[in-house]
Structure formats: structure tokens, C-alpha cells
Design an enzyme around this catalytic site. Sequence first.
Site, PDB file in Angstrom:
ATOM      1  N   MET A 120       0.852  -1.192   0.000  1.00  0.00           N
ATOM      2  CA  MET A 120       0.000   0.000   0.000  1.00  0.00           C
ATOM      3  C   MET A 120       0.893   1.249   0.000  1.00  0.00           C
ATOM      4  SD  MET A 120      -3.433  -0.923   2.058  1.00  0.00           S
ATOM      5  CE  MET A 120      -2.827  -0.660   3.704  1.00  0.00           C
ATOM      6  N   HIS A 154       9.596  -3.364   3.469  1.00  0.00           N
ATOM      7  CA  HIS A 154       9.089  -3.626   2.112  1.00  0.00           C
ATOM      8  C   HIS A 154      10.243  -3.919   1.156  1.00  0.00           C
ATOM      9  CE1 HIS A 154       5.691  -0.866   3.476  1.00  0.00           C
ATOM     10  NE2 HIS A 154       5.029  -1.928   3.060  1.00  0.00           N
ATOM     11  N   ASP A 201       2.413  -9.332   8.913  1.00  0.00           N
ATOM     12  CA  ASP A 201       0.958  -9.508   8.860  1.00  0.00           C
ATOM     13  C   ASP A 201       0.691 -11.010   8.753  1.00  0.00           C
ATOM     14  OD1 ASP A 201      -0.026  -6.667   8.699  1.00  0.00           O
ATOM     15  OD2 ASP A 201       1.375  -6.681   7.036  1.00  0.00           O
ATOM     16  N   SER A 207       6.881  -0.906  10.203  1.00  0.00           N
ATOM     17  CA  SER A 207       5.504  -0.783   9.723  1.00  0.00           C
ATOM     18  C   SER A 207       5.286   0.644   9.253  1.00  0.00           C
ATOM     19  CB  SER A 207       4.539  -1.092  10.874  1.00  0.00           C
ATOM     20  OG  SER A 207       3.248  -0.598  10.569  1.00  0.00           O
TER      21      SER A 207
HETATM   22  O1  PAF Z   1      -0.116  -5.852   3.530  1.00  0.00           O
HETATM   23  C1  PAF Z   1      -0.547  -4.900   2.832  1.00  0.00           C
HETATM   24  O2  PAF Z   1       0.116  -3.894   2.637  1.00  0.00           O
HETATM   25  C2  PAF Z   1      -1.934  -5.007   2.210  1.00  0.00           C
HETATM   26  O3  PAF Z   1      -2.826  -5.647   3.057  1.00  0.00           O
HETATM   27  C3  PAF Z   1      -1.918  -5.682   0.813  1.00  0.00           C
HETATM   28  C4  PAF Z   1      -1.465  -7.115   0.877  1.00  0.00           C
HETATM   29  C5  PAF Z   1      -1.009  -4.890  -0.111  1.00  0.00           C
HETATM   30  C6  PAF Z   1      -3.327  -5.664   0.217  1.00  0.00           C
HETATM   31  O4  PAF Z   1      -3.812  -4.369   0.075  1.00  0.00           O
END
Ligand code: PAF
Length: 280
Positions: A33, A40, A153, A188
Site C-alpha cells: 500500500m 518492504h 501480517d 511498519s
Molecule cells: O499488507 C498490505 O500492505 C496489504 O494488506 C496488501 C497485501 C497490499 C493488500 O492491500
Amino acid sequence: MTSTPVAEALADLRQNVSGWRKAGERVALVPTMGALHEGHLGLVRLARQHAERVVVSIFVNPTQFGPNEDFAKYPRTFEEDRSKLAGLADLVFAPAVETMYPPGDATFVTVAGPATVGLEDSFRPTHFRGVATVVAKLFLQVQPDVAVFGEKDYQQLQVIRRMVADLQFPITIIPGPTLRTEDGLAMSSRNRYLSEDEREQAAIINQTLRQCAEEIRETNDVEGALEAGRAVLSKAEFDIDYLEARDAETLAPVTDLSAKIRILVAARLGTTRLIDNIEA
Ligand code: PAF
């Protein structure tokens, strides 16, 4: 370094991906997102180990936010994100809301079973429906060979695995380890909401998880360890949504201590909700 190309339209995305496919290249997808941090980027580097081409999607998905959640204020830092991806990703897929949810859209993907019972689902009842729906759409649009999801997550990861198995998507799901700051806080995008004091206090979440895991391994007393953990968090003024132990694969309640156990937590510090998990 040249900046990563961006596809906003599906036709653009498909043209890129089909060119790679014709050249016999494997494709990895890292759904995000945006508001990208080192966690990331670790997932993107991991994706690269499994495919010649890496697509990172950036889409703040409205359907996974509840009515009182932070959709409107969720950080949107597209240009920064794009420069962080230079040299790491081959394409950023950044669709508009209408591309993901065409007018009149009325289809959702709902995953049932132990993976969606309790934990996040008790506090965010439409969250996983939104996640499963958007991820299913991304899978159909990108058609990757592999997709990488962070273990931070953890429940989301298990929900996606269930969906992939049930809908028989020909996609390998690769879990990415949680990246942490020096004091153990899981990276996060929401950490930026923390005040300086809260940021220091936030490290207690991971310390507590580690204590619980150790106690479970030493005593086999799952409930005792969790009770002690809840007391520590409450004393540190966290507002606890849950601190629970589950079967690491199915997320069913723990009945067999010889199976792998995952401890999962969600707690609020001020207005910021933090989640984390650990293997016991
Ligand atoms: O983990 C996230 O950032 C979101 O839940 C995802 C997997 C991109 C779905 O919108």
C-alpha cells in the site's frame, strides 16, 4: 539510477508482463500500500531471488479499511516510494481506485475457516474480505509466478495462502521475514504515527512476545505465559486487542503442543494500533 517505470492502466501492466513472459522470464509480485520502508524493500529483494522480473503494486485499498480506520490519513508517498524502488523493481503498478473497483463493482472474495476466525477479524470484521478481494484481483491482473507477503501480517499471510490453495491460483506464496529496528519494533508504515515517547515504549511489544515464547517453551503453560504477557502490556499502558497463541499453520486454537505455535498480538499505544507475532 533510472527511475522505475510506472503502469497505471491494466493494458500497460499486461503489455509489460506479456513481453517478459515471451522472453521466458519469471515474474514476482510484491503487493503493497506504499509508504515503503526497509521492511518492504527486503520483500522486494526477496522477490528478486525468485524471478527475473519484479512488479511492486502500490494501492491503498479502500475495502480493507473499516469506517473508523485510517484510510483517509494513510500515508501516501508515491514519489518517494518510486525512488526507493529504483534498481530494485522492474515495474510499479499503481492503479486508480476505479481500475481496481470498476463502477457497479459487486464482487468480493471471502475466506472462511480458522485463518479468519478471531484475532484481526474480531476487531476489523471486513478487513480480510477487502485484502482477499484486492489480492485476488492483483493476482489475476499481474499473473505472477510468485508473490511475496511479509510475516509481520501473519494472519493476512495465512488467509492469502488459504485463498491461493482454495482458488488454485498457480502462484507460489513466499513469506518474507519481519524486519525490525534495533530495539525490536517490527517495521511498519504505521510506526510514523507514534510520538517520540510512544516510539520508545513500542519496543515492549516485541520484548513481551519474546518473553511469552520463552515461557511457553520452558513451561508448556500457554495460557499462563499469555496472561503474564497481557499483564506486562497493560502495565506499560497498551490497550490490548489480543495476545493469543495459535497453530502456526492453520491459526486454529492450540490443542497440540508438539505442533508449531505462533503468538500474535495487536495493541494500541495512544491512537496507533501495532501488530506483531513470533514463533513460540
Ligand atoms: O499488507 C498490505 O500492505 C496489504 O494488506 C496488501 C497485501 C497490499 C493488500 O492491500
